[in-house]
Design a protein around this motif. Sequence first.
Motif, PDB file in Angstrom:
ATOM      1  N   GLU A  23     -13.584   5.766  43.706  1.00 43.31           N
ATOM      2  CA  GLU A  23     -13.735   4.788  44.796  1.00 43.31           C
ATOM      3  C   GLU A  23     -13.411   3.351  44.382  1.00 43.31           C
ATOM      4  O   GLU A  23     -14.122   2.405  44.725  1.00 43.31           O
ATOM      5  CB  GLU A  23     -15.146   4.880  45.382  1.00 43.31           C
ATOM      6  CG  GLU A  23     -15.362   6.235  46.032  1.00 43.31           C
ATOM      7  CD  GLU A  23     -16.729   6.402  46.680  1.00 43.31           C
ATOM      8  OE1 GLU A  23     -17.637   5.620  46.341  1.00 43.31           O
ATOM      9  OE2 GLU A  23     -16.864   7.319  47.497  1.00 43.31           O
ATOM     10  N   GLY A  24     -12.372   3.217  43.610  1.00 45.65           N
ATOM     11  CA  GLY A  24     -11.888   1.869  43.261  1.00 45.65           C
ATOM     12  C   GLY A  24     -12.713   1.152  42.204  1.00 45.65           C
ATOM     13  O   GLY A  24     -12.559  -0.054  41.999  1.00 45.65           O
ATOM     14  N   CYS A  25     -13.602   1.903  41.531  1.00 39.41           N
ATOM     15  CA  CYS A  25     -14.500   1.241  40.567  1.00 39.41           C
ATOM     16  C   CYS A  25     -13.971   1.263  39.138  1.00 39.41           C
ATOM     17  O   CYS A  25     -12.939   1.849  38.840  1.00 39.41           O
ATOM     18  CB  CYS A  25     -15.864   1.911  40.620  1.00 39.41           C
ATOM     19  SG  CYS A  25     -16.737   1.450  42.111  1.00 39.41           S
ATOM     20  N   LEU A  26     -14.766   0.649  38.260  1.00 39.43           N
ATOM     21  CA  LEU A  26     -14.463   0.587  36.824  1.00 39.43           C
ATOM     22  C   LEU A  26     -14.765   1.930  36.156  1.00 39.43           C
ATOM     23  O   LEU A  26     -15.784   2.571  36.455  1.00 39.43           O
ATOM     24  CB  LEU A  26     -15.355  -0.489  36.194  1.00 39.43           C
ATOM     25  CG  LEU A  26     -15.355  -0.576  34.662  1.00 39.43           C
ATOM     26  CD1 LEU A  26     -14.063  -1.215  34.164  1.00 39.43           C
ATOM     27  CD2 LEU A  26     -16.563  -1.392  34.174  1.00 39.43           C
ATOM     28  N   VAL A  27     -13.905   2.326  35.226  1.00 40.12           N
ATOM     29  CA  VAL A  27     -14.142   3.524  34.399  1.00 40.12           C
ATOM     30  C   VAL A  27     -13.958   3.121  32.930  1.00 40.12           C
ATOM     31  O   VAL A  27     -13.010   2.411  32.587  1.00 40.12           O
ATOM     32  CB  VAL A  27     -13.179   4.661  34.800  1.00 40.12           C
ATOM     33  CG1 VAL A  27     -13.185   5.774  33.759  1.00 40.12           C
ATOM     34  CG2 VAL A  27     -13.581   5.230  36.163  1.00 40.12           C
ATOM     35  N   THR A  28     -14.900   3.581  32.096  1.00 41.95           N
ATOM     36  CA  THR A  28     -14.801   3.316  30.648  1.00 41.95           C
ATOM     37  C   THR A  28     -15.084   4.605  29.881  1.00 41.95           C
ATOM     38  O   THR A  28     -15.560   5.584  30.461  1.00 41.95           O
ATOM     39  CB  THR A  28     -15.863   2.275  30.185  1.00 41.95           C
ATOM     40  OG1 THR A  28     -17.164   2.891  30.282  1.00 41.95           O
ATOM     41  CG2 THR A  28     -15.832   0.996  30.994  1.00 41.95           C
ATOM     42  N   PRO A  29     -14.870   4.581  28.562  1.00 38.20           N
ATOM     43  CA  PRO A  29     -15.329   5.723  27.767  1.00 38.20           C
ATOM     44  C   PRO A  29     -16.856   5.832  27.839  1.00 38.20           C
ATOM     45  O   PRO A  29     -17.542   4.832  28.097  1.00 38.20           O
ATOM     46  CB  PRO A  29     -14.908   5.343  26.334  1.00 38.20           C
ATOM     47  CG  PRO A  29     -13.895   4.260  26.467  1.00 38.20           C
ATOM     48  CD  PRO A  29     -14.196   3.545  27.750  1.00 38.20           C
ATOM     49  N   GLY A  30     -17.391   7.011  27.592  1.00 42.93           N
ATOM     50  CA  GLY A  30     -18.840   7.184  27.465  1.00 42.93           C
ATOM     51  C   GLY A  30     -19.345   6.287  26.349  1.00 42.93           C
ATOM     52  O   GLY A  30     -18.635   6.036  25.367  1.00 42.93           O
ATOM     53  N   LEU A  31     -20.568   5.779  26.512  1.00 41.68           N
ATOM     54  CA  LEU A  31     -21.101   4.850  25.509  1.00 41.68           C
ATOM     55  C   LEU A  31     -21.693   5.626  24.326  1.00 41.68           C
ATOM     56  O   LEU A  31     -22.203   6.740  24.494  1.00 41.68           O
ATOM     57  CB  LEU A  31     -22.165   3.949  26.142  1.00 41.68           C
ATOM     58  CG  LEU A  31     -21.733   3.226  27.426  1.00 41.68           C
ATOM     59  CD1 LEU A  31     -22.848   2.306  27.936  1.00 41.68           C
ATOM     60  CD2 LEU A  31     -20.442   2.417  27.236  1.00 41.68           C
TER      61      LEU A  31
END
Length: 415
Positions: free
Chosen positions: A70-78
């Motif tokens: 939905e257009g949001c931020l995605v990062t690697p798992g912390l």
Amino acid sequence: MKKLLIKNIGVLATPIGNTALAGEAQGAVKYIEDAFIYVEGGVIKAVGAAGDCAAASVATDPDVEVLDAEGCLVTPGLVDAHTHLVFGGWRQNELDQKLKGASYLDILAAGGGILSTVRATREADLDELAEKAEDVLIEMFGYGVTTCEAKSGYGLNLETELKQLEAVKLLSERNPVELVSTFMGAHAVPSEYKEKREDYINLLLEEMLPVISEKGLAEFCDVFCEAEVFTKEESLRILERAKELGLGAKIHTDEIFDIGGTEIAERVSAISAEHLIKCSDEGIGHLKNGNTVACLLPATSFYLGADYARAKDMIKAGVPVAIATDFNPGSCPVSNIQLAMNIGCLKYRMTPEEILTAVTLNGAAAIGRAGRIGSIEVGKQADIVVWAAPDLAYLCYRMGSNPVNFVIKKGIVYE
Ligand code: NIG
Ligand code: FE
């Protein structure tokens, strides 16, 4: 084979590579706008901009689970590369002593602190320890942590150290968070050895370390090398023995006084050195020479009212910085790595990009996992967080809330 497409990613932010990053590279996060990630069997198979044909072709495959970011931020798992996850009891009773001015080492010298948690941990049984730690691990997962290191060190005898490490093993079998165990029998000298510390060191060298290594219950060995705890010379003996037995070396040091413990980190090529609040220029040089990740714990500085480690100087000198919680019942009862990110950004003056690398790829490197996790790249394990956030700066800015939407571990989506 399970297939997953994450589509409609507003912005994907990830460090790149299979090793720890320092200097300018620590802040050189790769951004892809309007991105997708395609995963098969828990491994990232394709990443790119949505216009790519790879995304279009998999989106029409009925076997593929589709997750809309939905257009949001995605990062690697912390990656939380430093925790004391398993212990008995809590220590809220120390708050009153703290408020009256007692220092961390005053409380320990009076038989409290670590030693009071040792008593509670010896009394608890394996299931109690595992269940209590599991509640915290579930919280951590909810904050976006997909891999977590866990230290023993509240047993200080073979039986209880084994019980703590067994608890970590049990949890790793039944929980999505991947756990990495560290033996920390050299966390304090137990009360019964107060007058004969040399005997405790021998117990560590001749009995505890060999048994733990033989049972394969720990990957790393850590030592609290600090004034009034273990000396540099003792720490060196313990870590050298651990290495002989096949364990990697870690060291808690220069937290309260600059005792120069990073010299030991260099001597044993420690994978990481932790705390480092008082680390000098010379100490930073030792970290660089030892190829050691500086694992910094800003929430501990906050909780102890202590100074903040010289993160920016370390990064500038070419030492990779990781950030972790240090979750423990005494100096940092904080399970939320996002809080460590917020404090790290504000107090270390690290940029959001440097912070992201610190809690992903550099955290992974601090536990020997940078080849498999810590970034979103083809071939890496699909450990991913979908945030309710528009960009990376938002994560360092929104303090005290939890903008996690989905956590993905090995390609499985958890809400
Ligand atoms: O990393 N500094 C040493 N050990 C822990 C604290 C453990 C405790 O107080 O129970 C730490 O801060
Ligand atoms: Fe610690």
